[in-house]
Design a protein around this motif. Structure first.
Motif, PDB file in Angstrom:
ATOM      1  N   ALA A 156      79.723  18.158  41.460  1.00  0.00           N
ATOM      2  CA  ALA A 156      80.483  18.923  42.452  1.00  0.00           C
ATOM      3  C   ALA A 156      80.228  18.408  43.848  1.00  0.00           C
ATOM      4  O   ALA A 156      79.189  18.682  44.445  1.00  0.00           O
ATOM      5  CB  ALA A 156      80.082  20.397  42.363  1.00  0.00           C
ATOM      6  N   SER A 205      88.164  22.196  46.215  1.00  0.00           N
ATOM      7  CA  SER A 205      88.685  23.220  47.094  1.00  0.00           C
ATOM      8  C   SER A 205      87.979  24.542  46.773  1.00  0.00           C
ATOM      9  O   SER A 205      87.040  24.578  45.974  1.00  0.00           O
ATOM     10  CB  SER A 205      90.187  23.342  46.860  1.00  0.00           C
ATOM     11  N   GLY A 257      79.826  27.079  36.665  1.00  0.00           N
ATOM     12  CA  GLY A 257      79.081  26.577  35.516  1.00  0.00           C
ATOM     13  C   GLY A 257      79.399  27.345  34.237  1.00  0.00           C
ATOM     14  O   GLY A 257      79.519  26.757  33.156  1.00  0.00           O
TER      15      GLY A 257
END
Ligand SMILES: NC(=O)c1ccc[n+]([C@@H]2O[C@H](COP(=O)([O-])OP(=O)(O)OC[C@H]3O[C@@H](n4cnc5c(N)ncnc54)[C@H](O)[C@@H]3O)[C@@H](O)[C@H]2O)c1
Length: 285
Positions: free
Chosen positions: A108, A165, A14
Motif C-alpha cells: 500500500a 485513493s 486487510g
C-alpha cells in the motif's frame, strides 16, 4: 495452493484482502500487531513489523506478501514513530522477503505521494504526475516506492505499490464514512472525489499476484468515477480548480485520478461503485 502473507490483516483493508484471497483458494497467513481472537487463530501471527527478525520468521515458507500493515495516516503520532511504522516496517517486509526468497509483493502506497491536488498542473492525475508529499506519511511511501525499484533491480523481485485513493471499508463504519463524503460534497476534494472499495483493493492485489510482470511498478487505484452525481469538471469549477486543464482522452471514465495503467497492464477494474456500496451488503458478501 499458494501461501500468501497479508500484513495488516486485522485492518479495514486487510480483512477484505484476507477474505478475497481465501475465497480465491490461497492459503492466507495474517500478520498484525493486534491480539488474536480469543478462540485462537491458526492462520494468524501477532507481530509488530518493526521487529525485523519476527518478520523474517513470519514470511518464511510463503510464496508472496501483501503488505498493508501500517497506519493510514500520521496524524496521531510523532515524526519518528510515523517513519518507523511506515518506512522501517516496509523496509523490514521487503528485506525479509528477499531473505526468504519471496519474489512477488504488493503493498500500500498512497495518493498522498502527489501532495496537494489543487497544485497539480494537469488532471487527471496519472502515475507520471508530479510528486510532492506534504509530510512524513507520503514521504515514507515515496521512499518505499524507490526502495521497491532497487529491490526489484538488485534481486529480481516483482513489487507493485498501489497509490491508493480513499479506501472505503466493507463495514458499517466504512459505509457511514462514504455517506458523509457523499452528503458533504466539499469533503472529497482532497482526493479529487476519488475512492475505492476495500474489496477492489483486494482484487488488485490478487491481479498482481497472478500476473507475470517483472520489476517494480506503481499503480493508481480508485473506482472509475467520482463519488458524486455531479460531473468531475463541474466539481473542479465549483471548488476552485479552474486553472487545471483536463486531458480529455484520459478523463473519459469520469475519474480525475486515472487508473488507466492498471487496467491496461493487469486487466483490473473496480467492481464497486459508491451507489451500490451505500446499500447494505447482500448475503453473498
Ligand atoms: N484508508 C485509506 O483511505 C488509505 C489510503 C491510502 C493508503 N492507505 C494505506 O493502506 C494500508 C492499510 O490501511 P487501512 O486503511 O486498512 O488501515 P487500518 O488502520 O484499518 O489497518 C492497518 C492495520 O495494520 C496494522 N499495523 C499497523 N502498524 C503495524 C505494525 N507496525 N506491525 C503490524 N501491524 C501493524 C494495524 O494494527 C491495522 O490492523 C496502510 O498502509 C495505509 O497507508 C490507506
Amino acid at each position: 495452493m499458494k501461501r500468501i502473507v497479508v500484513t495488516g490483516s486485522k485492518g479495514g483493508t486487510g480483512r477484505s484482502i484476507v477474505s478475497v484471497l481465501g475465497k480465491a483458494g490461497y492459503e492466507v497467513i495474517g500478520v498484525d500487531r493486534l491480539a488474536p481472537e480469543p478462540y485462537g487463530e491458526s492462520d494468524y501471527i501477532q507481530l509488530d513489523l518493526r521487529d525485523a527478525t519476527g518478520v523474517n520468521d513470519a514470511l518464511a515458507g510463503a510464496d508472496g506478501v501483501i503488505h498493508f500493515g501500517s497506519p493510514p495516516a500520521d496524524c496521531n503520532m510523532g515524526t519518528t514513530e510515523a517513519f518507523s511504522m511506515l518506512a522501517v516496517a516496509g523496509f523490514n517486509v521487503f528485506q525479509a522477503a528477499r531473505n526468504v526468497g519471496i519474489k512477488r509483493i504488493a503493498w500500500a502506497s498512497s495518493i498522498e505521494v502527489y501532495g496537494d491536488m489543487e497544485k497539480q498542473p494537469q488532471l487527471p492525475v496519472t502515475e507520471e504526475s508530479p510528486l510532492c508529499p506534504p509530510g512524513i506519511y507520503g514521504s515514507s511511501k515515496l521512499l518505499l516506492e524507490r526502495l521497491a525499484l532497487d529491490y526489484a533491480r538488485w534481486y529480481g523481485m516483482s513489487i507493485a505499490g498501489f497509490r491508493l485513493s480513499r479506501i472505503i471499508y466493507n463495514t458499517p463504519s466504512g459505509r457511514a464514512k462514504l455517506k458523509r463524503i457523499v452528503d458533504d460534497e466539499g469533503l472529497g476534494g482532497d482526493c479529487l472525489w476519488s475512492y475505492i472499495d476495500a474489496r477492489d483493493v483486494a482484487t488488485a492485489c490478487q491481479a498482481w499476484l497472478e500476473s507475470d510482470h517483472q520489476g517494480a511498478e506503481v499503480f493508481n487505484l480508485a473506482a472509475a468515477n467520482v463519488h458524486q452525481d455531479v460531473a468531475a469538471n463541474i466539481l473542479l469549477d465549483k471548488y476552485g480548480y479552474r486553472t487545471t486543464p483536463i486531458r480529455e482522452s484520459k478523463a473519459s471514465d469520469g475519474t480525475l485520478f486515472s487508473t488507466g495503467k492498471i487496467r491496461e497492464m493487469l486487466g483490473w477494474q473496480a467492481r464497486y461503485d459508491w451507489r451500490t456500496m451505500l446499500k447494505p451488503p447482500s448475503n453473498q458478501e
